[in-house]
Design a protein around this motif. Structure first.
Motif, PDB file in Angstrom:
ATOM      1  N   ARG A 165      -5.730  -4.296   3.556  1.00 52.37           N
ATOM      2  CA  ARG A 165      -5.318  -4.449   2.158  1.00 52.37           C
ATOM      3  C   ARG A 165      -5.542  -5.883   1.685  1.00 52.37           C
ATOM      4  O   ARG A 165      -5.891  -6.107   0.516  1.00 52.37           O
ATOM      5  CB  ARG A 165      -3.840  -4.079   1.997  1.00 52.37           C
ATOM      6  N   ALA A 202      -7.760  -0.283  -3.861  1.00 48.15           N
ATOM      7  CA  ALA A 202      -6.837   0.047  -2.767  1.00 48.15           C
ATOM      8  C   ALA A 202      -6.721   1.559  -2.637  1.00 48.15           C
ATOM      9  O   ALA A 202      -6.243   2.218  -3.558  1.00 48.15           O
ATOM     10  CB  ALA A 202      -5.470  -0.558  -3.041  1.00 48.15           C
ATOM     11  N   PHE A 204       0.848  -1.185   0.000  1.00 49.42           N
ATOM     12  CA  PHE A 204       0.000   0.000   0.000  1.00 49.42           C
ATOM     13  C   PHE A 204       0.886   1.238   0.000  1.00 49.42           C
ATOM     14  O   PHE A 204       2.073   1.177   0.355  1.00 49.42           O
ATOM     15  CB  PHE A 204      -0.965   0.016   1.200  1.00 49.42           C
TER      16      PHE A 204
END
Length: 286
Positions: A227, A237, A162
């Motif tokens: 995530r 995301a 991420f």
């Protein structure tokens, strides 16, 4: 379009830490000419109260914030979460867990290799599970990390990441490799509400088009499992921005459980919204 949110739980009155977080997200949305969403995360039926929800709206309006309407209340969308849980169950990615929180905590001290194994207890023996079900014992649905890894494949699993635009508690920033084992086999559905935090929050961020999650550093570690959930369910995301946590004069961070001074109490004591915004580093609104 830039879209972020402030998502408090109506389990008490807001304090300075909440004001800082809300102003951080709201100001980012205004600067980007984007969307600011207020979401009420009220899936805990034992602690959430309507009067606290009303107080949240009052406090945020006093601060000078505005938001999209209608406000999404998680308790109004339990069927949506149930559908996501059914999807994961149908793919064999969840297992029933009859262990109580006390049982899990007690096992932490007994785990020979640290706490990681204790928060990944795994499914019960089939015979034991059948007997517990026959007795009507309550259970939770846990995310089965081993099965999730198999379902995604090794390349996808090890490639999960991420983007962190702020900083984690240890200064983490930039592209962060996801480590789902940080949270273990987390509970995604509870007997009282039918859903738990990690599933509800990722579902709502996807449903509401939230592409920038701005929140405190205390939730940085939660990003790892969130995530994973997003990937398993095909949800987008967001970019993450974790901000510092405010602390009081005693050095302890503001928290409801510590009965931190509330915005309502500050207001009653004569503090103006403008003065509070300036104190928190937000010199103007609008």
């Amino acid at each position: 379009m830039f879209a972020t949110r402030f998502a408090p739980s109506p389990t008490g009155r807001l304090h300075k830490g909440h004001a800082f977080s809300a102003l951080t997200a709201w100001s980012a949305a205004k600067a980007a000419r984007g969307r600011f969403v207020l979401r009420i995360e009220d899936i805990d039926p034992t602690r959430c109260r309507p009067e606290y929800e009303a107080a949240i709206l009052e406090d945020l309006a006093w601060l000078g914030l505005d938001w999209e309407t209608p406000v999404r209340r998680q308790s109004d969308h339990l069927d949506d979460y149930a559908a996501a849980i059914a999807d994961l169950r149908g793919r064999g990615l969840l297992y029933r867990c009859f262990r109580t929180r006390k049982t899990i905590l007690d096992s932490l001290g007994d785990a020979p290799h640290g706490a990681m194994e204790a928060v990944r207890p795994g499914p019960h023996d089939p015979a034991e599970e059948a007997e517990r079900l026959r007795q009507g014992q309550p259970f939770a649905w846990r995310l089965w990390l081993d099965r999730a890894r198999e379902a995604l494949g090794e390349a996808t699993w090890t490639g999960l990441s991420f983007i962190e635009e702020g900083q984690g508690p240890e200064g983490e920033t930039g592209r962060i490799a996801v480590r789902p084992e940080v949270a273990g086999d987390v509970v995604l559905a509870r007997k009282d509400a039918g859903v738990a935090y990690h599933l509800a929050v990722t579902h709502d961020d996807a449903r509401q088009g939230i592409n920038h999650v701005i929140r405190g550093q205390d939730l940085f570690e939660a990003t790892h499992v969130q995530r994973l959930i997003q990937t398993l369910l095909g949800w987008p995301a967001p970019t993450y921005r974790h901000h510092r946590l405010l602390a009081g004069p005693d050095g302890r961070r503001y928290a409801k459980r510590d009965r931190s001074v509330t915005l309502a109490e500050l207001r009653a004591g004569g503090l103006t919204a403008r003065a509070l915004r300036a104190e928190l580093g937000f010199s103007s609104v609008g």
